[in-house]
Design a protein around this motif. Structure first.
Motif, PDB file in Angstrom:
ATOM      1  N   LEU A 113       0.858  -1.152  -0.073  1.00 26.68           N
ATOM      2  CA  LEU A 113       0.002  -0.200  -0.062  1.00 26.68           C
ATOM      3  C   LEU A 113       0.997   1.139  -0.182  1.00 26.68           C
ATOM      4  O   LEU A 113       1.838   1.242   0.887  1.00 26.68           O
ATOM      5  N   HIS A 114       0.630   2.235  -0.675  1.00 24.62           N
ATOM      6  CA  HIS A 114       0.988   3.518  -0.896  1.00 24.62           C
ATOM      7  C   HIS A 114       0.380   4.595  -0.189  1.00 24.62           C
ATOM      8  O   HIS A 114      -0.808   4.131   0.176  1.00 24.62           O
ATOM      9  N   GLN A 115       0.713   5.962  -0.028  1.00 22.83           N
ATOM     10  CA  GLN A 115       0.054   6.904   0.618  1.00 22.83           C
ATOM     11  C   GLN A 115      -1.298   7.341  -0.077  1.00 22.83           C
ATOM     12  O   GLN A 115      -1.548   7.051  -1.424  1.00 22.83           O
ATOM     13  N   ASN A 116      -2.223   7.864   0.919  1.00 19.99           N
ATOM     14  CA  ASN A 116      -3.608   8.312   0.234  1.00 19.99           C
ATOM     15  C   ASN A 116      -4.460   7.471  -0.421  1.00 19.99           C
ATOM     16  O   ASN A 116      -5.019   7.642  -1.388  1.00 19.99           O
ATOM     17  N   VAL A 117      -4.293   6.110   0.109  1.00 14.25           N
ATOM     18  CA  VAL A 117      -5.155   4.915  -0.491  1.00 14.25           C
ATOM     19  C   VAL A 117      -6.359   4.886   0.471  1.00 14.25           C
ATOM     20  O   VAL A 117      -6.378   4.919   1.575  1.00 14.25           O
ATOM     21  N   THR A 118      -7.529   4.785  -0.305  1.00 12.36           N
ATOM     22  CA  THR A 118      -8.958   4.582   0.340  1.00 12.36           C
ATOM     23  C   THR A 118      -9.565   3.298  -0.265  1.00 12.36           C
ATOM     24  O   THR A 118      -9.820   3.182  -1.364  1.00 12.36           O
ATOM     25  N   ILE A 119      -9.778   2.400   0.872  1.00 13.00           N
ATOM     26  CA  ILE A 119     -10.543   1.122   0.420  1.00 13.00           C
ATOM     27  C   ILE A 119     -11.767   0.956   1.385  1.00 13.00           C
ATOM     28  O   ILE A 119     -11.531   1.193   2.679  1.00 13.00           O
ATOM     29  N   GLY A 120     -13.039   1.214   0.796  1.00 13.31           N
ATOM     30  CA  GLY A 120     -14.173   0.974   1.904  1.00 13.31           C
ATOM     31  C   GLY A 120     -15.397   0.809   0.828  1.00 13.31           C
ATOM     32  O   GLY A 120     -15.409   0.425  -0.352  1.00 13.31           O
ATOM     33  N   ASP A 135      -4.410 -11.792  -3.360  1.00 18.86           N
ATOM     34  CA  ASP A 135      -3.031 -12.007  -2.822  1.00 18.86           C
ATOM     35  C   ASP A 135      -2.026 -11.191  -3.871  1.00 18.86           C
ATOM     36  O   ASP A 135      -2.292 -11.108  -5.091  1.00 18.86           O
ATOM     37  N   ASP A 136      -0.604 -10.626  -3.426  1.00 18.78           N
ATOM     38  CA  ASP A 136       0.047 -10.023  -4.176  1.00 18.78           C
ATOM     39  C   ASP A 136      -0.276  -8.974  -5.090  1.00 18.78           C
ATOM     40  O   ASP A 136       0.069  -8.584  -6.131  1.00 18.78           O
ATOM     41  N   VAL A 137      -1.218  -7.929  -4.551  1.00 18.49           N
ATOM     42  CA  VAL A 137      -1.568  -6.698  -5.307  1.00 18.49           C
ATOM     43  C   VAL A 137      -0.871  -5.738  -4.728  1.00 18.49           C
ATOM     44  O   VAL A 137      -0.602  -5.350  -3.436  1.00 18.49           O
ATOM     45  N   TRP A 138      -0.545  -4.841  -5.745  1.00 20.24           N
ATOM     46  CA  TRP A 138       0.194  -3.554  -5.481  1.00 20.24           C
ATOM     47  C   TRP A 138      -0.767  -2.391  -5.723  1.00 20.24           C
ATOM     48  O   TRP A 138      -1.439  -2.123  -6.605  1.00 20.24           O
ATOM     49  N   ILE A 139      -0.913  -1.548  -4.641  1.00 21.40           N
ATOM     50  CA  ILE A 139      -1.944  -0.483  -4.894  1.00 21.40           C
ATOM     51  C   ILE A 139      -1.126   0.844  -4.586  1.00 21.40           C
ATOM     52  O   ILE A 139      -0.619   1.179  -3.844  1.00 21.40           O
ATOM     53  N   GLY A 140      -1.121   1.878  -5.708  1.00 20.78           N
ATOM     54  CA  GLY A 140      -0.391   2.867  -5.684  1.00 20.78           C
ATOM     55  C   GLY A 140      -0.911   4.101  -4.918  1.00 20.78           C
ATOM     56  O   GLY A 140      -2.027   4.153  -4.679  1.00 20.78           O
ATOM     57  N   PRO A 141      -0.220   5.268  -5.012  1.00 14.54           N
ATOM     58  CA  PRO A 141      -0.477   6.496  -4.456  1.00 14.54           C
ATOM     59  C   PRO A 141      -1.958   6.851  -4.730  1.00 14.54           C
ATOM     60  O   PRO A 141      -2.150   7.011  -6.230  1.00 14.54           O
ATOM     61  N   GLY A 142      -2.902   7.410  -4.133  1.00 17.22           N
ATOM     62  CA  GLY A 142      -4.145   8.115  -4.293  1.00 17.22           C
ATOM     63  C   GLY A 142      -5.189   7.304  -5.134  1.00 17.22           C
ATOM     64  O   GLY A 142      -6.170   7.756  -5.396  1.00 17.22           O
TER      65      GLY A 142
END
Length: 202
Positions: A113-120, A135-142
């Motif tokens: 996880l990177h900065q400013n991520v929202t999950i909901g 699994d093995d998921v990359w989530i970028g900034p914002g």
């Protein structure tokens, strides 16, 4: 130390420090001053306190009280709130802590996880469901991931993506609204380190 947090540490040591060759002094500095570690530790502690409450109401309430104050501090100081009812697998890595908001979603192992991520939830459309992320998921900034959607294993969610629909495994996703840009995308260099299955808790 056992459990998901031990796996988180294996991954952090491998990426941030020098793996098993890291000196005790370097580990001590890491524990004291790495605030991404503190945010992950607070979340794992909240999960533990929730399980303790199911076994022992009095001790569980005390433990959850500690979690509440710790999490409030993370929100004020680091602007990060990872809800204790989120179900996140082992190998969680936060690269930049600021602005991360996670509701009670389901997230697999080895997530980055990177900065400013929202999950909901996607409340605006009346969708009170929550994402399920593989699994093995990359989530970028914002990035924003919302609603009752499924993100497949090995996906890469590019910076600034707003995603509210299912995506198949190993997809590169970007844009607003989020869409699949490439299929069979290899994000192993971005995940950087995957905790070997033999080191994961059973």
């Amino acid at each position: 130390m056992t459990g998901d947090f031990a796996v988180d540490l294996v991954k952090m040591y491998a990426i941030v420090l020098s793996g098993t060759r890291t000196s005790w002094l370097a580990k001590l500095r890491f524990w004291l001053f790495d605030y991404e570690l503190h945010c992950v530790a607070c979340y794992r502690y909240g999960r533990w306190a929730t399980r303790l409450r199911a076994r022992n109401g009095f001790l569980g309430v005390l433990a959850l009280g500690v979690y509440w104050f710790w999490n409030r501090r993370n929100i004020r100081v680091h602007h990060t709130d990872i809800f204790r009812r989120a179900d996140i697998g082992p190998g969680l890595l936060i690269m930049h802590r600021s602005g991360i908001i996670l509701g009670p979603a389901v997230i697999g192992s080895n997530c980055v996880l990177h900065q400013n991520v929202t999950i909901g939830q996607r409340i605006a459309d009346g969708d009170l469901g929550l994402p399920t992320i593989g699994d093995d998921v990359w989530i970028g900034p914002g990035a924003v991931i919302s609603g009752a959607i499924t993100v497949g294993d090995g996906c890469t969610i590019s910076a600034g993506t707003v995603l509210s629909k299912d995506v198949p495994p190993h997809s590169l996703v970007g844009g607003n609204p989020g869409r699949v840009i490439a299929k069979d995308y290899d994000n192993s260099n971005m995940i950087n380190f995957v905790v070997p299955s033999g080191e994961r808790p059973s």
